[in-house]
Design a protein around this motif. Structure first.
Motif, mmCIF file in Angstrom:
data_model
loop_
_atom_site.group_PDB
_atom_site.id
_atom_site.type_symbol
_atom_site.label_atom_id
_atom_site.label_comp_id
_atom_site.label_asym_id
_atom_site.label_seq_id
_atom_site.Cartn_x
_atom_site.Cartn_y
_atom_site.Cartn_z
ATOM 1 N N ASP A 240 39.049 50.166 47.365
ATOM 2 C CA ASP A 240 39.464 48.879 47.929
ATOM 3 C C ASP A 240 39.254 47.742 46.932
ATOM 4 O O ASP A 240 40.112 46.876 46.756
ATOM 5 C CB ASP A 240 38.690 48.586 49.216
ATOM 6 N N LYS A 241 38.096 47.744 46.275
ATOM 7 C CA LYS A 241 37.791 46.649 45.347
ATOM 8 C C LYS A 241 38.709 46.673 44.136
ATOM 9 O O LYS A 241 39.210 45.626 43.690
ATOM 10 C CB LYS A 241 36.327 46.729 44.913
ATOM 11 N N ARG A 244 42.174 45.518 45.088
ATOM 12 C CA ARG A 244 42.219 44.061 45.253
ATOM 13 C C ARG A 244 42.218 43.369 43.900
ATOM 14 O O ARG A 244 42.918 42.360 43.689
ATOM 15 C CB ARG A 244 41.024 43.605 46.079
ATOM 16 N N SER A 245 41.439 43.891 42.952
ATOM 17 C CA SER A 245 41.403 43.304 41.623
ATOM 18 C C SER A 245 42.783 43.336 40.973
ATOM 19 O O SER A 245 43.240 42.337 40.402
ATOM 20 C CB SER A 245 40.397 44.055 40.748
ATOM 21 N N THR A 365 25.633 44.051 44.782
ATOM 22 C CA THR A 365 26.481 42.883 45.033
ATOM 23 C C THR A 365 25.957 41.675 44.263
ATOM 24 O O THR A 365 24.811 41.645 43.826
ATOM 25 C CB THR A 365 26.521 42.545 46.526
ATOM 26 N N ASN A 387 35.776 43.792 37.844
ATOM 27 C CA ASN A 387 35.042 43.986 39.087
ATOM 28 C C ASN A 387 35.166 42.719 39.942
ATOM 29 O O ASN A 387 34.389 41.777 39.796
ATOM 30 C CB ASN A 387 33.569 44.298 38.773
ATOM 31 N N HIS A 388 36.163 42.681 40.799
ATOM 32 C CA HIS A 388 36.431 41.504 41.640
ATOM 33 C C HIS A 388 35.164 41.112 42.411
ATOM 34 O O HIS A 388 34.443 41.996 42.912
ATOM 35 C CB HIS A 388 37.554 41.856 42.632
#
Length: 453
Positions: A240-241, A244-245, A365, A387-388
């Motif tokens: 997912d990450k 999105r990036s 995080t 890494n968004h």
């Protein structure tokens, strides 16, 4: 006089594990029905989209029920276990009842971390509920001996009947290698194992208010094209990450080769001087923090709603770590305030936690910049995905002997390729190139760092 009726059951539900997590998968039960648990004792190991977490129970008493098999996904707020707490019966025999509560003993000393109900005594269960044990004794001939719950789960997901297998371990214990061999044998025969109609270990009944189902097992793709593996847990979160990036960040990459011979010599000299050993990753991290002090644009994030680039005051340095559960990026807090020795210690701590699956959501995080040492995989270069919501990532390839012109002569030097992938919204190529050139200069001449120490 205390009476048995003074006892009552408390239900412990899956707590909010933070960071917006709404569900978790049961990986391993740490207690069984009939065990004595103390306050804050871990009772179950779960996997979230962030990390593996041991969940402690806030109650002390006897476990009377468990909900959910290993491999089951539960939403936050779903019941995990019930615990009988209160005052035990006063007329317990001198041998001890086995149902020992916190603060009340019997004549039997505890054998270890957990206390079990005595053999032959039925495990207490809340009315209308089951204990949820995947390996509960069966009326036929008891549970199949398996080395770990994860091996049992692997067999269940691939439709293997453990009763049809002969374990290669002591006393017929079924090992992971036995299950993997059976799967390879089934594949070689040109067939895919199907779940048996009568499972050796039926799933535990759960209260109707729990809506989660067992984790989906890999299934054969249509037409025999391959195997479908669900994207879930840490692997799903990474997918997912990264997606999105790619959607949101207009990234660009620049790279340069650098002579790392002097950096390697400097590290050797540091470690020869005594004291804690300094890792190469720590030296590269120190170079990164020095470079970010000169080029703060790359230690930033983009707020698209406000249409602003937010430059951050602190450097929380993420580093890519490959584990059995997939890629994770632990974060070193306030990396700009740490020297090489402190960075080495923190990298070691986080790496060990990552390999053991013990990283907390907080460990994963809040990063502001990521260092990716893909050279450990034996490759020279890469164009990593940012890494968004960070703005940049420095990639480091392997350091290998190569021909290099040094002081006007051809020589064999230790050469490394450095690459910087950056968000083109936060800076232009000149800034990114200046950052990367400064990093390369520090690698080639570590004395450059003395300006910022």
């Amino acid at each position: 006089m205390a009476r048995a009726s003074d006892m009552h059951s408390l239900e412990f539900r899956l707590p909010d594990l933070g960071e917006g997590l709404t569900e978790a998968e049961i990986v391993r039960w740490l207690v069984e029905v009939g065990d004595l648990v103390s306050v804050d004792q871990p009772v179950v190991e779960v996997e979230t989209a962030k990390a593996m977490v041991e969940v402690p129970c806030p109650y002390g008493g006897v476990v009377t029920a468990r909900f959910g098999e290993e491999g089951t996904e539960l939403p936050v707020g779903a019941p995990l276990i019930t615990v009988a707490v209160g005052t035990p019966a006063a007329d317990a025999g001198s041998e001890g009842s086995g149902n020992v509560l916190v603060g009340y003993g019997t004549s039997e000393a505890p054998a270890g971390r957990r206390r079990r109900v005595r053999p032959g005594q039925p495990a207490p269960t809340a009315p209308g509920e089951t204990n949820g044990r995947a390996d509960a004794p069966r009326a036929a001939d008891g549970p199949v001996p398996v080395i770990s719950p994860l091996v049992r789960r692997l067999a269940r997901q691939n439709g293997l009947n453990l009763r049809d297998m002969t374990g290669s371990g002591p006393d017929g214990l079924i090992l992971r290698a036995d299950v993997e061999y059976a799967l390879r044998a089934a594949e070689a025969r040109g067939r895919t194992a199907q779940p048996q109609t009568g499972m050796a270990e039926p799933p535990a009944e759960a209260p109707t208010r729990v809506t989660s189902a067992p984790a989906p097992a890999p299934v054969a793709a249509a037409g025999g094209a391959g195997l479908r593996v669900p994207l879930k847990g840490v692997r799903g979160a990474v997918a997912d990450k990264l997606s999105r990036s790619r959607r949101e960040i207009p990234d660009a990459t620049c790279w340069v080769d650098a002579d790392a011979t002097e950096l390697m010599r400097a590290r050797t000299a540091m470690n020869a001087a005594g004291g804690a050993k300094i890792s190469l990753l720590a030296l590269l991290a120190r170079i990164c923090t020095a470079a970010l002090a000169r080029f703060p644009e790359l230690n930033s994030t983009v707020d698209m709603e406000a249409r602003e680039v937010v430059q951050l005051d602190q450097v929380h340095l993420g580093f890519a770590a490959q584990t059995e559960r997939g890629l994770v990026v632990p974060v070193v807090r306030d990396a700009h305030t740490r020297d090489a020795e402190a960075l080495t210690a923190e990298f070691a701590r986080l790496t060990e936690a990552a390999r053991a699956g013990r990283l907390t959501p907080a460990d994963l995080t809040g990063g502001t910049f990521t260092l990716n040492n893909y050279g450990v995989f034996g490759v020279d270069g890469s164009t990593p995905i940012i890494n968004h919501p960070e703005a940049a990532m420095l990639g480091v390839g392997r350091i290998v002997p190569k021909p290099w012109v040094h002081e006007g002569e051809l020589a064999v030097r230790q050469v490394v390729q450095l690459s910087l992938t950056f968000d083109h919204r936060v800076c232009d190529g000149g800034t990114a190139g200046g950052f990367l050139r400064y990093v390369a200069d520090c690698v080639e001449q570590p004395a450059v760092l003395l300006r910022t120490l």
